[in-house]
Design a protein around this motif. Structure first.
Motif, PDB file in Angstrom:
ATOM      1  N   ALA A 247       0.809  -1.216   0.000  1.00  0.00           N
ATOM      2  CA  ALA A 247       0.000   0.000   0.000  1.00  0.00           C
ATOM      3  C   ALA A 247       0.848   1.275   0.000  1.00  0.00           C
ATOM      4  O   ALA A 247       0.582   2.183  -0.803  1.00  0.00           O
ATOM      5  N   PRO A 248       1.864   1.373   0.857  1.00  0.00           N
ATOM      6  CA  PRO A 248       2.682   2.595   0.805  1.00  0.00           C
ATOM      7  C   PRO A 248       3.337   2.828  -0.559  1.00  0.00           C
ATOM      8  O   PRO A 248       3.379   3.967  -1.044  1.00  0.00           O
ATOM      9  N   VAL A 249       3.819   1.762  -1.198  1.00  0.00           N
ATOM     10  CA  VAL A 249       4.451   1.917  -2.512  1.00  0.00           C
ATOM     11  C   VAL A 249       3.419   2.358  -3.548  1.00  0.00           C
ATOM     12  O   VAL A 249       3.680   3.269  -4.343  1.00  0.00           O
ATOM     13  N   PHE A 250       2.246   1.765  -3.552  1.00  0.00           N
ATOM     14  CA  PHE A 250       1.206   2.147  -4.508  1.00  0.00           C
ATOM     15  C   PHE A 250       0.825   3.620  -4.328  1.00  0.00           C
ATOM     16  O   PHE A 250       0.664   4.350  -5.309  1.00  0.00           O
ATOM     17  N   HIS A 251       0.697   4.073  -3.083  1.00  0.00           N
ATOM     18  CA  HIS A 251       0.364   5.476  -2.834  1.00  0.00           C
ATOM     19  C   HIS A 251       1.490   6.408  -3.289  1.00  0.00           C
ATOM     20  O   HIS A 251       1.230   7.480  -3.851  1.00  0.00           O
ATOM     21  N   GLN A 252       2.731   6.011  -3.065  1.00  0.00           N
ATOM     22  CA  GLN A 252       3.862   6.827  -3.515  1.00  0.00           C
ATOM     23  C   GLN A 252       3.897   6.921  -5.044  1.00  0.00           C
ATOM     24  O   GLN A 252       4.149   7.994  -5.607  1.00  0.00           O
ATOM     25  N   VAL A 253       3.666   5.790  -5.712  1.00  0.00           N
ATOM     26  CA  VAL A 253       3.649   5.791  -7.178  1.00  0.00           C
ATOM     27  C   VAL A 253       2.517   6.680  -7.695  1.00  0.00           C
ATOM     28  O   VAL A 253       2.712   7.466  -8.631  1.00  0.00           O
ATOM     29  N   ALA A 254       1.334   6.587  -7.084  1.00  0.00           N
ATOM     30  CA  ALA A 254       0.210   7.424  -7.510  1.00  0.00           C
ATOM     31  C   ALA A 254       0.555   8.904  -7.349  1.00  0.00           C
ATOM     32  O   ALA A 254       0.258   9.716  -8.229  1.00  0.00           O
ATOM     33  N   GLY A 255       1.205   9.248  -6.253  1.00  0.00           N
ATOM     34  CA  GLY A 255       1.614  10.636  -6.037  1.00  0.00           C
ATOM     35  C   GLY A 255       2.635  11.097  -7.055  1.00  0.00           C
ATOM     36  O   GLY A 255       2.545  12.222  -7.582  1.00  0.00           O
ATOM     37  N   ALA A 256       3.599  10.256  -7.356  1.00  0.00           N
ATOM     38  CA  ALA A 256       4.627  10.608  -8.339  1.00  0.00           C
ATOM     39  C   ALA A 256       4.017  10.740  -9.730  1.00  0.00           C
ATOM     40  O   ALA A 256       4.377  11.653 -10.487  1.00  0.00           O
ATOM     41  N   LEU A 257       3.091   9.862 -10.077  1.00  0.00           N
ATOM     42  CA  LEU A 257       2.427   9.955 -11.383  1.00  0.00           C
ATOM     43  C   LEU A 257       1.606  11.229 -11.482  1.00  0.00           C
ATOM     44  O   LEU A 257       1.612  11.902 -12.514  1.00  0.00           O
ATOM     45  N   LYS A 258       0.894  11.560 -10.408  1.00  0.00           N
ATOM     46  CA  LYS A 258       0.075  12.777 -10.410  1.00  0.00           C
ATOM     47  C   LYS A 258       0.959  14.007 -10.586  1.00  0.00           C
ATOM     48  O   LYS A 258       0.607  14.933 -11.321  1.00  0.00           O
ATOM     49  N   ALA A 259       2.124  14.022  -9.950  1.00  0.00           N
ATOM     50  CA  ALA A 259       3.051  15.151 -10.080  1.00  0.00           C
ATOM     51  C   ALA A 259       3.533  15.306 -11.523  1.00  0.00           C
ATOM     52  O   ALA A 259       3.868  16.416 -11.943  1.00  0.00           O
ATOM     53  N   ASP A 260       3.556  14.199 -12.276  1.00  0.00           N
ATOM     54  CA  ASP A 260       3.971  14.242 -13.676  1.00  0.00           C
ATOM     55  C   ASP A 260       2.796  14.396 -14.639  1.00  0.00           C
ATOM     56  O   ASP A 260       2.952  14.235 -15.857  1.00  0.00           O
ATOM     57  N   GLY A 261       1.600  14.638 -14.097  1.00  0.00           N
ATOM     58  CA  GLY A 261       0.442  14.883 -14.950  1.00  0.00           C
ATOM     59  C   GLY A 261      -0.358  13.651 -15.333  1.00  0.00           C
ATOM     60  O   GLY A 261      -1.235  13.732 -16.181  1.00  0.00           O
ATOM     61  N   HIS A 262      -0.078  12.518 -14.734  1.00  0.00           N
ATOM     62  CA  HIS A 262      -0.834  11.283 -14.992  1.00  0.00           C
ATOM     63  C   HIS A 262      -1.702  11.009 -13.770  1.00  0.00           C
ATOM     64  O   HIS A 262      -1.194  10.804 -12.678  1.00  0.00           O
ATOM     65  N   HIS A 263      -3.000  11.013 -13.961  1.00  0.00           N
ATOM     66  CA  HIS A 263      -3.917  10.906 -12.833  1.00  0.00           C
ATOM     67  C   HIS A 263      -4.334   9.460 -12.575  1.00  0.00           C
ATOM     68  O   HIS A 263      -5.060   8.858 -13.370  1.00  0.00           O
TER      69      HIS A 263
END
Length: 142
Positions: A44-60
């Protein structure tokens, strides 16, 4: 062949099947406990970190946790996702990574064991990240 020999062998096979079934259930129960710890403490922590990093790059992308699994899905297309879940049908039970994406009208699904021959208790955040990074590219190839 003597009927007594047939009955003896049949009883032996039935007893062996019962023992093996009980051992499989024990392994599945232990795997389920290990998986819940893995899911909450590492995946779960890794999935949340990846989602945050993707959002920062414009991928929602959003993280969902449906029934003992974790899923990273595209906000615009929830049918396109990558997820981890427990496969208790295999012996020994294993964490399965699955990615589903669309190609035109067709839906494609890829599925594989997160890390071959690794006990669930020994899976790491690095194993999760390696899987997600490899699979997320399929969802971003548009």
């Amino acid at each position: 062949m003597e009927i007594s020999e047939v009955r003896r062998r049949l009883r032996g096979a039935i007893e062996k099947a019962r023992r093996e079934s009980a051992e499989r259930r024990t392994r599945a129960d232990a795997a389920a406990r290990d998986y819940e710890t893995f899911l909450s403490a590492r995946a779960a922590p890794v999935f949340h970190q990846v989602a945050g990093a993707l959002k920062a790059d414009g991928h929602h992308f959003k993280v969902f946790t449906p029934e003992s699994s974790i899923r990273l899905a595209a906000e615009g297309s929830p049918d396109e996702f990558t997820e981890l879940s427990l496969d208790t049908s295999s012996d020994p039970p294993a964490v399965i990574g699955r990615t589903t994406w669309g190609r035109g009208r067709r839906t494609v699904t890829s599925e594989r064991v997160l890390k071959e021959a690794a006990p669930i208790a020994e899976l790491t955040e690095e194993d999760v990240l390696a899987f997600v990074v490899e699979e997320i590219t399929r969802l971003l190839e548009r």
